[in-house]
Design an enzyme around this catalytic site. Structure first.
Site, PDB file in Angstrom:
ATOM      1  N   TYR A 148      -1.991  -0.413  10.867  1.00 41.73           N
ATOM      2  CA  TYR A 148      -2.193  -1.065   9.566  1.00 41.73           C
ATOM      3  C   TYR A 148      -1.011  -0.825   8.641  1.00 41.73           C
ATOM      4  CZ  TYR A 148      -3.473  -1.426   4.690  1.00 41.73           C
ATOM      5  OH  TYR A 148      -3.448  -1.697   3.339  1.00 41.73           O
ATOM      6  N   THR A 174       0.827  -1.214   0.000  1.00 38.47           N
ATOM      7  CA  THR A 174       0.000   0.000   0.000  1.00 38.47           C
ATOM      8  C   THR A 174       0.854   1.254   0.000  1.00 38.47           C
ATOM      9  OG1 THR A 174      -1.604   1.261   1.338  1.00 38.47           O
ATOM     10  CG2 THR A 174      -0.118  -0.188   2.525  1.00 38.47           C
TER      11      THR A 174
END
Length: 337
Positions: A153, A128
């Site tokens: 995360y 990501t």
């Protein structure tokens, strides 16, 4: 070719599964646990042609545990590993970080240990933009910029990348890493921004738009999950994986980026326009009180573009298709899993 596709019951992985079915004759092995955010309905929605099922093997297993000999035999001889599997919601990672981080790290370790034995041609790790942290105005992160994750995360995804790189160098796992941003598409969890906005506008509810204390609105480069899957397929077909044993100092890494930057208010306005509904909204200074959230993300996508990859479906076309599909499938807008 035989592909081990993790996360096939998740939002992104199910789009990759469908893309592989439409655009290749490959056999796809889908390890699933349905213990996290995966749903069997995503697989059946993606695989809507009966003739595709003979090219799909669904294996029930928990990828956060070690892959044993029995499971390895069920997978068969694998040419490519594509690892989409991960918990991915920032708020949930902030609320309960320990199991969130442990799950994502354990998945990476389990699959890389599997790859160390199975020796696939490519191990493609889906990562990501958030590993880099927020992007300053006017700047887009390049491949190999420093990691400065803002929340558990993004830290767990940075850990996945770091572990994968160590296996590339120490054990010769043929690694490709991709970083992408703010993916959208059919069957996405309603906790995510775009399906949430669609649902609220359809119900006539007020939409909360996150901004900074001085009113600056957050922005993203939105990318449809099928466009992402197309880039993954492009990289798998290209091959030519850089290896430490042949002189490379780092593995291959590519940013897969949407076509243009869209701020959160503009996205809500676009959705309202396509729905032909009024947008009721309120700006909220969410980021000052929640330091784990980033206001702006941006990636430089020139590297993969220079290899010849272009996005198959333009942003607004893919958004329009998503909104039409959501209106025809209202139950997905109210899912909680």
């Amino acid at each position: 070719m035989r592909v081990l596709l993790t996360g096939a019951a998740g939002f992104l992985g199910s789009h990759a599964l469908r893309h592989f079915m439409v655009n290749t004759d490959w056999h796809v092995v889908c390890p699933v646990s349905f213990a996290h955010k995966g749903l069997p309905e995503r697989i059946t929605t993606a695989v809507d042609q009966d003739e595709w099922w003979h090219r799909i093997t669904v294996v029930k297993c928990d990828l956060s545990a070690q892959i044993n000999d029995t499971t390895r035999a069920m997978f068969g001889e694998i040419d490519y590993v594509v690892n989409y599997a991960a918990d991915s919601h920032v708020d949930r990672s902030i609320t309960d970080p320990v199991p969130f981080i442990k799950n994502n790290v354990d998945i990476a370790l389990s699959l890389l240990e599997y790859a160390r034995i199975a020796r696939p041609k490519v191990f493609l790790q889906i990562s990501t933009d958030e590993v880099y942290g927020p992007a300053p105005d006017g700047y887009a992160h390049a491949e190999w910029d420093a990691f400065i994750p803002s929340n558990p995360y993004s830290a767990s995804k940075a850990a996945q990348e770091a572990i994968a790189i160590s296996y590339w160098r120490t054990y010769g796992v043929p690694l490709i890493i991709t970083n992408s941003m703010n993916l959208i598409g059919e069957t996405q969890d309603p906790e995510k921004y775009v399906p949430m906005v669609i649902s609220k506008i359809l119900r006539g509810e007020e939409v909360t738009i996150h901004a900074s204390a001085d009113g600056k609105i957050g922005s993203r480069f939105y990318l449809h999950a099928r466009n992402m899957a197309d880039a993954v397929l492009f990289l798998l077909r290209r091959g030519n994986v850089s290896m430490y044993s042949t002189g490379a100092d780092r593995p291959d890494k590519y940013h897969i980026v949407g076509e243009r930057e869209v701020d959160n208010l503009e996205m809500a306005e676009l959705i309202a326009k396509i729905l032909d509904r009024e947008l009721r909204y309120r700006l909220v200074d969410f980021h000052s009180s929640r330091p784990g959230h980033d206001l702006r993300y941006a990636l430089e996508g020139k590297k993969i573009a220079d290899l010849g990859w272009t996005m198959p479906v333009p942003f607004e076309d893919s958004l329009g298709t998503l909104i039409e599909w959501t209106q025809r499938h209202p139950l997905w807008a109210n899912r909680t899993a």
